[in-house]
Design a protein around this motif. Sequence first.
Motif, short mmCIF file in Angstrom:
data_model
loop_
_atom_site.label_atom_id
_atom_site.label_comp_id
_atom_site.label_asym_id
_atom_site.label_seq_id
_atom_site.Cartn_x
_atom_site.Cartn_y
_atom_site.Cartn_z
N SER A 144 0.86 -1.18 0.00
CA SER A 144 0.00 0.00 0.00
C SER A 144 0.90 1.24 0.00
O SER A 144 2.10 1.15 0.25
CB SER A 144 -0.92 0.01 1.23
OG SER A 144 -1.72 -1.14 1.28
N HIS A 189 -12.42 5.39 -10.23
CA HIS A 189 -11.76 6.09 -9.14
C HIS A 189 -12.68 7.06 -8.41
O HIS A 189 -12.40 7.47 -7.28
CB HIS A 189 -10.54 6.87 -9.66
CG HIS A 189 -10.88 7.67 -10.88
ND1 HIS A 189 -10.96 7.11 -12.14
CD2 HIS A 189 -11.16 8.99 -11.05
CE1 HIS A 189 -11.26 8.04 -13.02
NE2 HIS A 189 -11.39 9.18 -12.38
N GLU A 219 -13.89 6.24 -4.87
CA GLU A 219 -12.80 6.31 -3.89
C GLU A 219 -12.49 7.76 -3.52
O GLU A 219 -12.20 8.06 -2.36
CB GLU A 219 -11.56 5.61 -4.44
CG GLU A 219 -11.77 4.15 -4.81
CD GLU A 219 -12.26 3.34 -3.62
OE1 GLU A 219 -11.55 3.30 -2.60
OE2 GLU A 219 -13.35 2.75 -3.73
N ARG A 269 -14.96 8.91 -1.05
CA ARG A 269 -14.61 8.47 0.31
C ARG A 269 -13.72 9.50 1.00
O ARG A 269 -13.67 9.56 2.24
CB ARG A 269 -13.90 7.12 0.26
CG ARG A 269 -14.80 5.94 -0.07
CD ARG A 269 -14.00 4.64 -0.19
NE ARG A 269 -13.20 4.38 0.98
CZ ARG A 269 -13.64 3.83 2.11
NH1 ARG A 269 -14.92 3.50 2.22
NH2 ARG A 269 -12.83 3.62 3.13
N VAL A 284 -8.45 4.00 0.90
CA VAL A 284 -9.03 3.88 -0.44
C VAL A 284 -8.34 2.75 -1.19
O VAL A 284 -7.27 2.28 -0.79
CB VAL A 284 -8.91 5.20 -1.23
CG1 VAL A 284 -9.78 6.29 -0.63
CG2 VAL A 284 -7.45 5.67 -1.29
N MET A 285 -8.95 2.35 -2.30
CA MET A 285 -8.44 1.22 -3.06
C MET A 285 -8.26 1.60 -4.53
O MET A 285 -9.16 2.17 -5.14
CB MET A 285 -9.41 0.03 -2.96
CG MET A 285 -8.96 -1.22 -3.69
SD MET A 285 -10.15 -2.57 -3.51
CE MET A 285 -10.06 -2.84 -1.74
N THR A 322 -8.13 0.99 -8.43
CA THR A 322 -8.84 0.09 -9.34
C THR A 322 -8.11 -0.13 -10.65
O THR A 322 -8.39 -1.11 -11.34
CB THR A 322 -10.24 0.66 -9.65
OG1 THR A 322 -10.10 2.00 -10.14
CG2 THR A 322 -11.12 0.69 -8.39
N SER A 372 -4.96 4.73 -9.47
CA SER A 372 -4.12 4.61 -8.28
C SER A 372 -3.34 5.90 -8.03
O SER A 372 -3.27 6.39 -6.90
CB SER A 372 -3.18 3.42 -8.41
OG SER A 372 -2.29 3.57 -9.50
N LEU A 418 -5.47 8.91 -6.72
CA LEU A 418 -5.75 8.88 -5.29
C LEU A 418 -4.56 9.39 -4.49
O LEU A 418 -4.72 10.08 -3.48
CB LEU A 418 -6.11 7.46 -4.86
CG LEU A 418 -7.36 6.87 -5.52
CD1 LEU A 418 -7.54 5.41 -5.13
CD2 LEU A 418 -8.60 7.68 -5.15
N THR A 423 -3.93 9.13 4.28
CA THR A 423 -4.64 8.32 3.28
C THR A 423 -3.83 7.08 3.00
O THR A 423 -2.63 7.16 2.71
CB THR A 423 -4.86 9.10 1.97
OG1 THR A 423 -5.64 10.28 2.25
CG2 THR A 423 -5.59 8.24 0.94
N VAL A 434 -3.58 4.08 0.41
CA VAL A 434 -4.02 3.60 -0.90
C VAL A 434 -3.57 2.15 -1.05
O VAL A 434 -2.37 1.86 -1.08
CB VAL A 434 -3.43 4.46 -2.04
CG1 VAL A 434 -3.99 4.00 -3.39
CG2 VAL A 434 -3.71 5.93 -1.81
#
Length: 422
Positions: A3, A337, A340, A343, A368-369, A371, A376, A379, A390, A392
């Motif tokens: 992450s 995205h 996310e 969020r 957050v994730m 996709t 990515s 974010l 945060t 990711v």
Amino acid sequence: MDSILVRGGAELKGEIEIAGAKNACLALMPATLLSEEPLTLTNAPRLSDIRTMTMLLQSLGAEVQNLAGGKVQAMSSHAEITPIADYDIVRKMRASNLVLGPLLARLGHAVVSLPGGCAIGARPMDLHIDALESLGARIELRDGYLHAKAAQGLKGARYEMRFASVGATENFLMAAVLAKGSSQLVNAAREPEIVDLVKCLRAMGAQISGEGTSTIEIQGVDRLHGATHPVVTDRIELGTYMLAPAIAGGEVECIGGRRDLVASFCDKLEAAEIEVEETGRGLKVKRKNGRVGAVDVVTAPFPGFPTDLQAQMMALLCTADGVSVLEETVFENRFMHAPELVRMGATIDVHGGHATVTGVERLKGAPVMATDLRASVSLILAALAAEGETLVSRVYHLDRGYERLEEKLGACGARVERVKGQ
């Protein structure tokens, strides 16, 4: 699974060296299959996608050496080439389909698995198939593999694409350079990566003209020779790092950046009150006074606004002063995205190919994730200016397209670190 942890609120100051273009290098590497002589690429990016292409070429019988810490790809296809691109490698990356044209041109036959990659739309292979069949190939889909043959060799032809596909343009070019006679590709893609591929093929002895326009002419030759070619600057990495100071504040000089690679993108930044200055070394970017202004964005093939910068631009507009509308015209499913970013406190309303972004004063850190590849990094950009932390997750996407991101941003003052997975 790794992450990325971002602690927001730090302004950026410094410089970032922009790498060679991933999308250019992934098309240039299969060109080694067109000649028995060595092809050397300098300024190559150090990415997982490049490693995947290396594995694929090696599975076909090519020799590939990573030199200078991975910035030089020294390749040779002087040995016997195996014309089978297996699913286990091809499934990892969409660009694996770019071996199809060179294999047909070199051997007259190929068996290539249908490709994988980010789940951002169908991106069908029919454009590639139609383009290669216009040159005399016969291609059938059986058991998930494209079985291609050109028993009498490829022959020059005029082909007009119904959509200016970058990948199909690249496959057509690499097939047509060894076809008998002349070829013409109408409605060809105009991206800088196409121009770069043509420069490389021309250095190898190909006869091509018209690159950068919608009509490309190719005169087939009997053989190509070796060459050394520098990979063009990555315009998507360039645009991404140009957005970092625009979002977080501060000033960053992107070394190696060229405005002509991202002209439409620069126009939108300036409309949003972001200053873009050309220097002797690249492009310097900083935010003007106050909040970023709202702007509308419509993605389009080059020279339009790049679809690969849409997610990053959305991150900027989440804190803009006003309402922005982003229209995605190139790929479906490319607003994944948006939930996310919501969020993190963004206000985004998605309807089909349109996303309406109402700017807020500030985003807030959240888990957050990612996709896909560009989602990515969007974010991470948003997190640079968000309150708090945060995290990711699923950043294996990120490693496909950005080398040493934590190091590059960290050198400019960003508080970004990789958290190793279990």
